[in-house]
Design an enzyme around this catalytic site. Sequence first.
Site, PDB file in Angstrom:
ATOM      1  N   ASP A 147       0.149  -7.652   2.279  1.00 42.77           N
ATOM      2  CA  ASP A 147       0.355  -6.248   1.771  1.00 42.77           C
ATOM      3  C   ASP A 147       2.052  -6.108   1.778  1.00 42.77           C
ATOM      4  OD1 ASP A 147       0.258  -3.610   1.480  1.00 42.77           O
ATOM      5  OD2 ASP A 147      -0.176  -3.133   3.208  1.00 42.77           O
TER       6      ASP A 147
ATOM      7  N   HIS B 159       0.715  -1.195  -0.131  1.00 47.35           N
ATOM      8  CA  HIS B 159       0.134   0.017   0.013  1.00 47.35           C
ATOM      9  C   HIS B 159       0.835   1.158   0.052  1.00 47.35           C
ATOM     10  CE1 HIS B 159       0.787  -0.089   4.593  1.00 47.35           C
ATOM     11  NE2 HIS B 159       0.474   1.477   4.375  1.00 47.35           N
TER      12      HIS B 159
ATOM     13  N   SER C 114       5.037   2.661   7.778  1.00 49.30           N
ATOM     14  CA  SER C 114       4.555   1.305   6.981  1.00 49.30           C
ATOM     15  C   SER C 114       6.000   1.102   6.011  1.00 49.30           C
ATOM     16  CB  SER C 114       3.407   1.923   5.884  1.00 49.30           C
ATOM     17  OG  SER C 114       2.351   1.586   6.665  1.00 49.30           O
TER      18      SER C 114
END
Length: 369
Positions: free
Chosen positions: A149, A119, A223
């Site tokens: 992910d 993402h 992230s």
Amino acid sequence: MNRPESLCPKVVALFTAFVCILAGCTLGFAADAVSPRNPPPRGGWPDLPELIKELTPVVVNISIERHILQNSSTEPPPLFRSRPGYFEDQSRPKDRLQSDSVGSGFFCDTAGSVVTNAHVVEGASKILVTLSSGKVVAAKIVAIHPKMDLAMLKITPPHQVQKARVADSSAVKVGEWVLAVGNPYGLGASWSQGIISGKSRFLGLGPDDNFIQTDAAINPGNSGGPLFNMAGEVIGVNTAIIAAGKGIGFSIPSNYLTELINGPKNAEASLRGWLGIYVEDVTPQQALRLGLEPPRGTYVDEVLAATPASNAGLKKGDLILDADGVVVRNGRHLSRIIAGAKPGDLLKMTVLRGSKTSTVDVIIGRSPE
């Protein structure tokens, strides 16, 4: 009158008692230093400054330019991927291209392969990787994990790079000490320490959810950053946090990295699906009026011309309820579904237009370069 020698036994006894009390205090202080409230990691405490110095070269920052394809609520959702964009003012005019300093990654080999979250680079038209040396190089996506992910990028290293050592995440135990590193709020490499708070957490982000939970500080922008154990090995990839909580972060177990690293790496693996719409999430009031409990689906706010969406006949005001049999929770969920499809795939969507529900066949396109 007592003789002096008759006092000796009493003096000796008092002195002995004093020594015992002093020794007890000393032992007590030593016990506090390693009390169960602050146990050392297995093998003892490492030299953290030296460990961080050793690990810093394997970590990179990632920034991108991306096309904005949706508009959503200004409030961050209860559970969200740690990306600065979720704190931005979504009410501003919709730009076609936006630059973000969005996350982190790390080298999984010495040839320039970088692991991050999928993402983080979703919808990116340009990806830049900043090394610990300060060098900035362009990157391209070469692989996407089919279920988790995770994404792998490839750069041409300007100098010799250091790869991370990856541990077996199935051996991780609750209570182990860990180090998290990332690029929170675009500040640059930031380190935090904590413990493993839980394992096998299911967050509803996908059928294969199996997250490691940690209380090491993870913030928007972390992230894709690695979660290290005290031996300096990667045991997870930081990916999500609870927006309303504190000290509740989640990492993808490192064992999924093996699947990504050993998976196919070619140009086709980098192709992401594209629809060509802006969307607006269903409000609780709208859901109540439509009988959608709990609230689900997402409205088409704008259809771009000459796109897969316009070719399929989607229109402004359509409410997309499911895609390929999967109930659409909100706009971000639909974005992940579309991005996970490959260009040329046929996707059947259930759409509510006015009071009529119909099925729309969409041929997925390729995300713009």
